[in-house]
Design a protein around this motif. Structure first.
Motif, PDB file in Angstrom:
ATOM      1  N   GLY A 232      -3.065   9.908  -9.289  1.00 19.72           N
ATOM      2  CA  GLY A 232      -2.187  10.899  -8.674  1.00 19.72           C
ATOM      3  C   GLY A 232      -2.471  11.109  -7.206  1.00 19.72           C
ATOM      4  O   GLY A 232      -2.025  12.103  -6.617  1.00 19.72           O
ATOM      5  N   LYS A 233      -3.207  10.187  -6.602  1.00 19.36           N
ATOM      6  CA  LYS A 233      -3.576  10.308  -5.194  1.00 19.36           C
ATOM      7  C   LYS A 233      -3.254   9.017  -4.449  1.00 19.36           C
ATOM      8  O   LYS A 233      -3.128   7.950  -5.046  1.00 19.36           O
ATOM      9  CB  LYS A 233      -5.068  10.621  -5.053  1.00 19.36           C
ATOM     10  CG  LYS A 233      -5.489  11.942  -5.682  1.00 19.36           C
ATOM     11  CD  LYS A 233      -6.980  12.163  -5.545  1.00 19.36           C
ATOM     12  CE  LYS A 233      -7.409  13.479  -6.171  1.00 19.36           C
ATOM     13  NZ  LYS A 233      -8.866  13.707  -6.058  1.00 19.36           N
ATOM     14  N   VAL A 234      -3.135   9.141  -3.144  1.00 18.99           N
ATOM     15  CA  VAL A 234      -2.965   7.977  -2.273  1.00 18.99           C
ATOM     16  C   VAL A 234      -4.192   7.878  -1.363  1.00 18.99           C
ATOM     17  O   VAL A 234      -4.859   8.882  -1.132  1.00 18.99           O
ATOM     18  CB  VAL A 234      -1.675   8.105  -1.432  1.00 18.99           C
ATOM     19  CG1 VAL A 234      -0.456   7.903  -2.291  1.00 18.99           C
ATOM     20  CG2 VAL A 234      -1.592   9.458  -0.715  1.00 18.99           C
TER      21      VAL A 234
ATOM     22  N   PRO B 278       8.731  18.545  -3.505  1.00 21.10           N
ATOM     23  CA  PRO B 278       9.125  18.417  -4.908  1.00 21.10           C
ATOM     24  C   PRO B 278       9.217  16.941  -5.301  1.00 21.10           C
ATOM     25  O   PRO B 278       9.849  16.141  -4.622  1.00 21.10           O
ATOM     26  CB  PRO B 278      10.497  19.096  -4.955  1.00 21.10           C
ATOM     27  CG  PRO B 278      10.471  20.061  -3.816  1.00 21.10           C
ATOM     28  CD  PRO B 278       9.672  19.395  -2.733  1.00 21.10           C
ATOM     29  N   GLY B 279       8.560  16.600  -6.361  1.00 23.55           N
ATOM     30  CA  GLY B 279       8.589  15.220  -6.818  1.00 23.55           C
ATOM     31  C   GLY B 279       7.517  14.332  -6.232  1.00 23.55           C
ATOM     32  O   GLY B 279       7.392  13.167  -6.641  1.00 23.55           O
ATOM     33  N   SER B 280       6.725  14.844  -5.278  1.00 23.87           N
ATOM     34  CA  SER B 280       5.702  13.998  -4.647  1.00 23.87           C
ATOM     35  C   SER B 280       4.704  13.471  -5.666  1.00 23.87           C
ATOM     36  O   SER B 280       4.414  12.269  -5.709  1.00 23.87           O
ATOM     37  CB  SER B 280       4.953  14.788  -3.563  1.00 23.87           C
ATOM     38  OG  SER B 280       5.789  15.113  -2.489  1.00 23.87           O
ATOM     39  N   ARG B 281       4.164  14.359  -6.482  1.00 29.60           N
ATOM     40  CA  ARG B 281       3.138  13.929  -7.439  1.00 29.60           C
ATOM     41  C   ARG B 281       3.710  12.941  -8.457  1.00 29.60           C
ATOM     42  O   ARG B 281       3.061  11.935  -8.781  1.00 29.60           O
ATOM     43  CB  ARG B 281       2.525  15.135  -8.152  1.00 29.60           C
ATOM     44  CG  ARG B 281       1.446  14.743  -9.145  1.00 29.60           C
ATOM     45  CD  ARG B 281       0.618  15.903  -9.620  1.00 29.60           C
ATOM     46  NE  ARG B 281      -0.321  15.508 -10.657  1.00 29.60           N
ATOM     47  CZ  ARG B 281      -1.462  14.849 -10.441  1.00 29.60           C
ATOM     48  NH1 ARG B 281      -1.805  14.519  -9.209  1.00 29.60           N
ATOM     49  NH2 ARG B 281      -2.265  14.528 -11.446  1.00 29.60           N
TER      50      ARG B 281
ATOM     51  N   ILE C 119       0.845  -1.186   0.000  1.00 26.96           N
ATOM     52  CA  ILE C 119       0.000   0.000   0.000  1.00 26.96           C
ATOM     53  C   ILE C 119       0.884   1.239   0.000  1.00 26.96           C
ATOM     54  O   ILE C 119       1.832   1.342   0.781  1.00 26.96           O
ATOM     55  CB  ILE C 119      -0.993   0.014   1.179  1.00 26.96           C
ATOM     56  CG1 ILE C 119      -1.997   1.172   1.020  1.00 26.96           C
ATOM     57  CG2 ILE C 119      -0.286   0.067   2.526  1.00 26.96           C
ATOM     58  CD1 ILE C 119      -3.179   1.104   1.959  1.00 26.96           C
ATOM     59  N   TYR C 120       0.587   2.138  -0.912  1.00 24.08           N
ATOM     60  CA  TYR C 120       1.297   3.413  -1.017  1.00 24.08           C
ATOM     61  C   TYR C 120       0.447   4.477  -0.336  1.00 24.08           C
ATOM     62  O   TYR C 120      -0.739   4.637  -0.662  1.00 24.08           O
ATOM     63  CB  TYR C 120       1.554   3.765  -2.484  1.00 24.08           C
ATOM     64  CG  TYR C 120       2.514   2.795  -3.139  1.00 24.08           C
ATOM     65  CD1 TYR C 120       3.881   3.040  -3.137  1.00 24.08           C
ATOM     66  CD2 TYR C 120       2.047   1.617  -3.714  1.00 24.08           C
ATOM     67  CE1 TYR C 120       4.772   2.137  -3.715  1.00 24.08           C
ATOM     68  CE2 TYR C 120       2.932   0.703  -4.287  1.00 24.08           C
ATOM     69  CZ  TYR C 120       4.292   0.981  -4.276  1.00 24.08           C
ATOM     70  OH  TYR C 120       5.170   0.071  -4.841  1.00 24.08           O
ATOM     71  N   ILE C 121       1.045   5.153   0.615  1.00 20.96           N
ATOM     72  CA  ILE C 121       0.295   6.088   1.452  1.00 20.96           C
ATOM     73  C   ILE C 121       1.042   7.415   1.560  1.00 20.96           C
ATOM     74  O   ILE C 121       2.222   7.509   1.246  1.00 20.96           O
ATOM     75  CB  ILE C 121       0.055   5.508   2.865  1.00 20.96           C
ATOM     76  CG1 ILE C 121       1.384   5.142   3.536  1.00 20.96           C
ATOM     77  CG2 ILE C 121      -0.889   4.311   2.806  1.00 20.96           C
ATOM     78  CD1 ILE C 121       1.237   4.620   4.960  1.00 20.96           C
TER      79      ILE C 121
END
Length: 216
Positions: A54-56, A41-44, A6-8
């Motif tokens: 584009g969301k968690v 920076p780079g999160s999206r 799971i990516y959170i």
């Protein structure tokens, strides 16, 4: 490496990540978690590597990627029926789905004025715009507890997807010291004491990242 990943987002701030993560915990399966710090920076770009929205959160299970917390819950409920992520009774299950979707789509004023911040406590008066959201949530909790919750401490007795959906609200009520009626407070206390919630909270308190302005 676990079968599920799971990516959170940040555990202190990301209410939707908390929901999906708690559902995995209730499913009782081993999983890996990857925290992607938000608003950096780079999160999206990093999130887009794992979630087309584009969301968690985003749950990866072999070739399958599931995004949106409710969809993660539904997927897990199908895979692990013994976890009873939805109530067994059809009427109760319909109500559980209804209040979960209401949480998913609604309560914008509560989100805006009382964002999740699990490691902090603030003195903040209830803003009139958010009062109707708070009243509605309390009414939902009391109604579900009265009609379906006699067998345990949660909305439908045992912990379900519906409880995962409202767990971040419990956090908000504590962060901003919002008073609740006795039975609603008892429910909030049961969520706050649940071991999986406590595990997430402990991790949130250790996070170094600080977001100055957010709305989750």
């Amino acid at each position: 490496m676990a079968e599920f990943t799971i990516y959170i987002g940040n555990k202190n701030y990301s209410s939707w990540s908390l929901r999906g993560w708690l559902m995995l915990k209730q499913a009782g399966v081993a999983f890996d978690e990857v925290v992607i710090p938000l608003y950096e920076p780079g999160s999206r770009a990093e999130i887009l590597r794992h979630s087309a929205s584009g969301k968690v959160p985003a749950l990866v299970h072999g070739p399958v990627t599931v995004w949106e917390s409710l969809s993660i819950g539904e997927y897990l409920a199908e895979l692990f029926p013994k976890a009873k992520l939805w109530p067994a009774d059809r009427a109760a299950r319909a109500v559980a789905r209804s209040i979960s979707l209401e949480m998913h789509a609604g309560f914008q004023e509560l989100r805006r004025h009382f964002p999740m911040n699990m490691r902090s406590v603030f003195d903040r008066a209830i803003i009139p715009e958010a009062q109707s959201d708070i009243d509605r949530i309390i009414a939902l909790w009391l109604d579900c507890r009265k009609r379906y919750g006699k067998g345990g401490d949660f909305l439908f007795g045992h912990f379900t997807i519906a409880d995962a959906m409202y767990a971040p609200v419990v956090s908000r009520f504590r962060t901003y010291k919002l008073s609740l009626p006795a039975e609603a407070e008892a429910y909030a206390a049961a969520i706050a004491a649940w071991p999986a919630y406590q595990e997430w909270l402990a991790a949130a308190r250790k996070e170094p990242m600080i977001i100055e302005k957010w709305e989750f």
